[in-house]
Design a protein around this motif. Sequence first.
Motif, short mmCIF file in Angstrom:
data_model
loop_
_atom_site.label_atom_id
_atom_site.label_comp_id
_atom_site.label_asym_id
_atom_site.label_seq_id
_atom_site.Cartn_x
_atom_site.Cartn_y
_atom_site.Cartn_z
N PRO A 59 0.89 70.12 100.71
CA PRO A 59 0.59 71.39 100.05
C PRO A 59 0.69 72.58 101.01
N LEU A 60 0.29 72.39 102.25
CA LEU A 60 0.37 73.46 103.23
C LEU A 60 1.82 73.79 103.56
N ALA A 61 2.65 72.77 103.71
CA ALA A 61 4.06 73.00 104.01
C ALA A 61 4.76 73.71 102.85
N ARG A 62 4.41 73.34 101.61
CA ARG A 62 5.00 74.01 100.44
C ARG A 62 4.55 75.46 100.35
N ALA A 63 3.31 75.73 100.71
CA ALA A 63 2.81 77.11 100.65
C ALA A 63 3.47 77.99 101.70
N LEU A 64 3.77 77.43 102.83
CA LEU A 64 4.36 78.21 103.92
C LEU A 64 5.88 78.24 103.90
N ALA A 65 6.49 77.44 103.04
CA ALA A 65 7.95 77.38 103.00
C ALA A 65 8.52 78.68 102.44
N LYS A 66 9.64 79.10 102.98
CA LYS A 66 10.32 80.30 102.50
C LYS A 66 11.16 79.94 101.29
N ALA A 89 -1.85 62.26 109.59
CA ALA A 89 -0.75 63.17 109.26
C ALA A 89 -0.27 62.91 107.84
N ALA A 90 0.30 63.94 107.22
CA ALA A 90 0.85 63.79 105.87
C ALA A 90 2.01 62.82 105.91
N ARG A 91 2.19 62.13 104.81
CA ARG A 91 3.27 61.15 104.75
C ARG A 91 4.64 61.82 104.86
N CYS A 92 4.78 62.96 104.23
CA CYS A 92 6.07 63.67 104.26
C CYS A 92 5.75 65.16 104.32
N THR A 93 6.36 65.85 105.25
CA THR A 93 6.03 67.27 105.42
C THR A 93 6.49 68.10 104.23
#
Length: 108
Positions: free
Chosen positions: A15-22, A7-11
């Motif tokens: 990169p995926l979490a940043r791309a999907l963030a609103k 798992a990523a160290r911090c969500t």
Amino acid sequence: MSVHFAAARCTTQSPLARALAKRPVAPAANDNADRNVAIDQSLRDALLHFAEHGLDAANDAARKASDAAGAGSDDEYRHWIGICGKLDGRLANQVASRGKTAEDLLIG
């Protein structure tokens, strides 16, 4: 060979979490938020003339400037040559150079 999930160290850094963030929606660039901007009256006249005549607006303004020059109406000539200059500077220069006679070039 086995596959292990890491798992990523911090969500928030993923990169995926940043791309999907609103992201917050930025204000429109053309919403005229700065009401203190003064619009030149000749620009306003040119835009209104363009709205009325469409793509032929510069040619129409050039014709009206030529007619005003022929009639000897300096104020009307300056008005229409200014509108023509805002819409098509090259055409306005052509009209202005045609409108000058030898008497206009003399000083005094």
